[in-house]
Structures are given as structure tokens and as C-alpha cells.
Write an enzyme that holds these catalytic residues in place. Structure first.
Site, PDB file in Angstrom:
ATOM      1  N   HIS A 111      -3.868  -7.279  -0.244  1.00 45.97           N
ATOM      2  CA  HIS A 111      -2.441  -7.656  -0.345  1.00 45.97           C
ATOM      3  C   HIS A 111      -2.176  -9.077  -0.886  1.00 45.97           C
ATOM      4  CE1 HIS A 111      -3.695  -9.253   3.527  1.00 45.97           C
ATOM      5  NE2 HIS A 111      -3.502  -8.123   4.177  1.00 45.97           N
ATOM      6  N   ASP A 116      -0.806  -1.051   2.550  1.00 52.64           N
ATOM      7  CA  ASP A 116      -0.903  -1.780   3.818  1.00 52.64           C
ATOM      8  C   ASP A 116       0.028  -1.139   4.858  1.00 52.64           C
ATOM      9  OD1 ASP A 116      -1.582  -3.542   5.803  1.00 52.64           O
ATOM     10  OD2 ASP A 116      -0.580  -5.287   4.922  1.00 52.64           O
TER      11      ASP A 116
END
Length: 431
Positions: free
Chosen positions: A232, A305
Site C-alpha cells: 500500500h 488491503d
């Protein structure tokens, strides 16, 4: 049993869609032809000209089992993934107990085998209990089927620990996957250290909290030769150091989330923890750097995520609520609507980032519609618009900032090894 998918549209080279039929036998794609005449015993699924994609591949999800089954389970999380068109997902190890030895990993894999409706690949920890400096048994965990090694949720704080972990992962020819966060630079932050944090009177998370640890790790990765993957990515500085590392020949790959591509701190209007995630939503300049990083190849893939939390946990405001939002059921539709339909990305690029590249970079034999490949497929209606409604989620949790957003491209079918694992109500039926 054989299944013939009739009237599919698949991506050919140069972003062209080609109409074809697909023959599936024993879980594999046997044939792709303009027309395939089914035998009497064949099952037939006429998808009526809708887009058929390789099943999407998500290298970053949280399934919460064991340890937090009130938020998600392997059963509900894998069903949520199927609802979003994902056929392979890679589950993070921040569990209780966490898979830091082969026996614990084996027990999680038993639940996966029993309950998962899509292919679930389980990560193992880098260090004992995720936070210590005592390294795990890399060889034993590889033998037990670990997907890769990560302490996702916490950064590895000590350079020496990270160096030794990279050496151990490289010895096993396995990827080391990093949540990059220098705890000494956190200062209690709960959102991006920008003008929105000042407006709301909340402590900020500096961009260098992430980028400084990536810079450290990239040099360690160069020294050890490991496949180093960055979770991320959220800042322009992180994009810059990864870009420089790739030019230097360091074996680094990186992911970006749909929420960091779509949202910035400007979207946070109040102390509402539906907007609290780690890394936080950054500045508009950071968001643009992430888009540019995907387009120039610095960032390799999109990963959700997916981080489910219970409603009462998320209702506590930024200071007390846990970080994270769900993403499995909205990722493709949000990216398609806001980037493909806006002519920023092509559909072909999105399928590369959400299926083909994560599969190939992590050596998964999926992510393509090709003869001989597993029949892991998703069917999307690209012309149909609908409104995201968190009440429709199959996840146990519905912590999303995207509730009531209009999008295009609902999932009609998801197939794993040629078996339909999810289908929309009212769609065409197999006959």
C-alpha cells in the site's frame, strides 16, 4: 464435466475486445474459439456479450480468522472476494495466533481448505508474534505452503532484523513483503500530517514515516538480492525512491490501493473513522503521484488491503477506532468507473494490474485467459450502473467510505477452476 461459455468478450492485444466462446474441461481452459458448438452433455453458460476477465488476484487482504471472527472469517472474506470478481486472494498473518511456525500455519490452511470459496494463499510472519526480532523458521514455513513472508500491520523496526529476514527469504527464493512504517516517526498520528489534520485538531502521520523505511529496505534488498514487495504505497516520496531503485536494478515490486488512487485528505470532512486507514489518505499531490507511478510502471499492481472491522469499533472516531476499510467488493467497479470510463487507464491496464501482474510477479499460475490455464474467471456487466450499498456486502463488515457511490460494472459470475462460486441474482443461468 465440460462447460461452454458462449458469447464472451475478452481482451485481445491493444485493448481490443474480442467475442469468443470458451470451453472449460476438468477445471482448465481447454479451448478459446470464435464459435464452439457444445456437445449434448455439455453445460452452457451464455454470458450475452458481457466482459469476461481473468479472475482478479488480490495480494493483500485481511480475513481475521483465527482471532477476530466477529469482523470476518475465511468463509465470509472469500465470499466477499468472489462477489468482487476475485478468484485468488493472499491473506495477511496479523491473526491470533499468528502463523509464525509451521503448525500454526497448517491449522489456518485446514480452515482455508474447508471454508474458502476462492483460492486463498496464506502469508507467514517474518518474526515471532509479528513484533519481535526473533525470526521465524523460513524453510519450515515454505515447506508448509506459506505464500510469502510479512509482518503486515507493523513495520520491521530494526534494520538488522530486516537484513537477516531478507537473507533468509532470499535463501528460500521467497518474497519478503513489507508494511513500511518507522514507529519512531509516528508521534501518535491517526491521519495524514496535512492541513486537514490541523483543521480537525488531530495528530498527523508524516509521509517520511513510510518513505524513510522503504529507502532503508531498498538498500537492504539490493544487498541481499531478495524479492522485496512494498505494501500500500501512499506518498510521492515512496514512489520516487521505488522508481530510483527499479532503475538501479533492485528486485522491488509495489502495490497501491483503490482508496489511495481515488481519495485524498480533502475528502475527509469530519472526525469519521470510515476514512481512517493506514497508511492514511494523503495529499492530492500524493494521489496524483500514485496514478503516475502506476502508469509508468513504478507501481506494479492494485491490491485492496481489505481490512474489515465491526461497526462499533469504527464508530469511535479517529483517535480510538482501528485503521482500515473493506475493499474486496468494490475495487474493480471503483477503478473501472473512475479511471477506465474517464480514459485515464485502459481496461487492459486495469486487468494487468488486478490479475495478470500480481499472478506473474508472485508466481501464481493464474491471471490469464489462455488455453491450459485454470478456468478462474469473472464476468462483469460494464454497461450497467448501480449504487454501492454496504447493506449488500457479503463481508461480515461494511466499514467503507464508498457507501452510496454510483459505479459501473457489477460482477455477474465468478468461477474458480470452472465452478461457479458466486453469481448475481437474475443473471443468465447455466443450462
Amino acid at each position: 464435466m465440460r462447460l461452454v461459455i458462449k458469447n464472451a468478450q475478452i481482451i485481445e492485444r491493444d485493448n481490443e475486445l474480442k467475442r469468443c466462446d470458451i470451453l472449460i474441461e476438468d477445471g482448465f481452459i481447454k479451448q478459446i474459439q470464435s464459435v464452439i458448438e457444445p456437445d449434448n452433455n455439455d453445460q452452457v453458460l451464455d454470458v450475452e456479450g458481457h466482459f469476461v476477465s481473468p479472475g482478479l488476484v488480490d495480494v493483500h487482504v485481511h480475513l481475521r480468522e483465527p482471532g477476530a471472527c466477529h469482523k470476518e472469517t475465511i468463509a465470509t472474506g472469500s465470499l466477499a472476494a468472489a462477489h468482487g470478481g476475485f478468484t485468488s486472494i493472499c491473506a495477511m498473518p496479523n491473526l491470533n495466533p499468528c502463523p509464525d511456525n509451521p503448525a500454526k500455519l497448517a491449522s489456518i490452511q485446514e480452515i482455508i481448505k474447508k471454508d474458502a470459496v476462492v483460492k486463498v494463499h496464506q502469508y507467514a510472519c517474518i518474526s515471532e508474534n509479528l513484533k519481535s526480532d526473533i525470526l521465524v523458521d523460513f524453510a519450515g514455513l515454505k515447506e508448509q505452503g506459506a505464500f510469502a513472508f510479512t509482518n503486515d500491520g507493523v513495520g520491521v523496526q530494526t534494520a538488522g532484523t530486516m537484513y537477516l529476514a531478507m537473507q533468509a527469504a532470499a535463501d528460500q527464493n521467497m518474497a519478503l513483503v513489507a508494511h513500511t512504517e518507522d514507529n519512531s516517526l509516528l508521534f501518535g498520528g491517526v491521519m495524514h500530517a496535512g492541513h486537514k489534520a490541523q483543521e480537525l485538531g488531530l495528530p498527523g502521520i508524516l509521509s517520511i514515516t513510510e518513505a524513510s523505511q522503504i529507502a532503508r529496505d531498498l538498500l537492504l534488498a539490493e544487498a541481499t538480492g531478495v524479492h522485496y514487495h512494498v505494501c500500500h504505497v501512499s506518498t510521492k516520496e515512496s514512489v520516487r525512491v521505488i522508481r530510483d531503485a527499479k532503475k538501479a536494478g533492485i528486485h522491488v515490486t509495489a502495490e497501491v490501493t483503490p482508496h489511495h488512487l481515488l481519495l485524498s485528505e480533502e475528502d475527509i470532512l469530519s472526525d469519521d473513522a470510515m476514512w481512517k486507514m493506514n497508511p492514511p489518505l494523503r495529499s492530492e499531490m500524493d494521489r496524483q503521484a500514485l496514478i503516475e507511478g502506476l502508469l509508468d510502471g513504478t507501481l506494479d499492481m492494485i491490491a485492496t488491503d481489505h481490512a474489515p472491522h465491526a461497526a462499533d469499533e469504527k464508530a469511535q472516531g479517529f483517535l480510538k477506532a482501528p485503521f482500515g476499510i473493506v475493499g474486496s467488493e468494490t475495487a474493480f467497479q471503483l477503478i473501472y468507473t473512475h479511471f477506465v470510463k474517464q480514459h485515464i487507464f485502459t481496461l487492459e491496464q486495469v486487468i494487468q494490474w488486478m490479475a495478470t501482474k500480481p499472478a506473474s510477479l508472485f508466481n501464481l499460475p493464474v491471471g490469464q485467459i489462455k488455453e491450459g490455464y485454470p478456468a478462474d474467471l469473472a464476468v462483469f456487466d460494464l454497461d450497467q450502473s448501480y449504487t454501492i450499498n454496504k447493506a449488500d456486502f457479503l463481508s461480515k463488515s461494511n466499514n467503507t467510505p464508498f457507501d452510496q457511490w454510483p459505479v459501473y460494472g457489477p460482477t455477474l459470475y465468478t468461477l474458480v477452476d470452472g465452478q461457479i462460486v458466486w453469481q448475481a441474482k437474475g443473471g443468465p443461468h447455466v443450462h
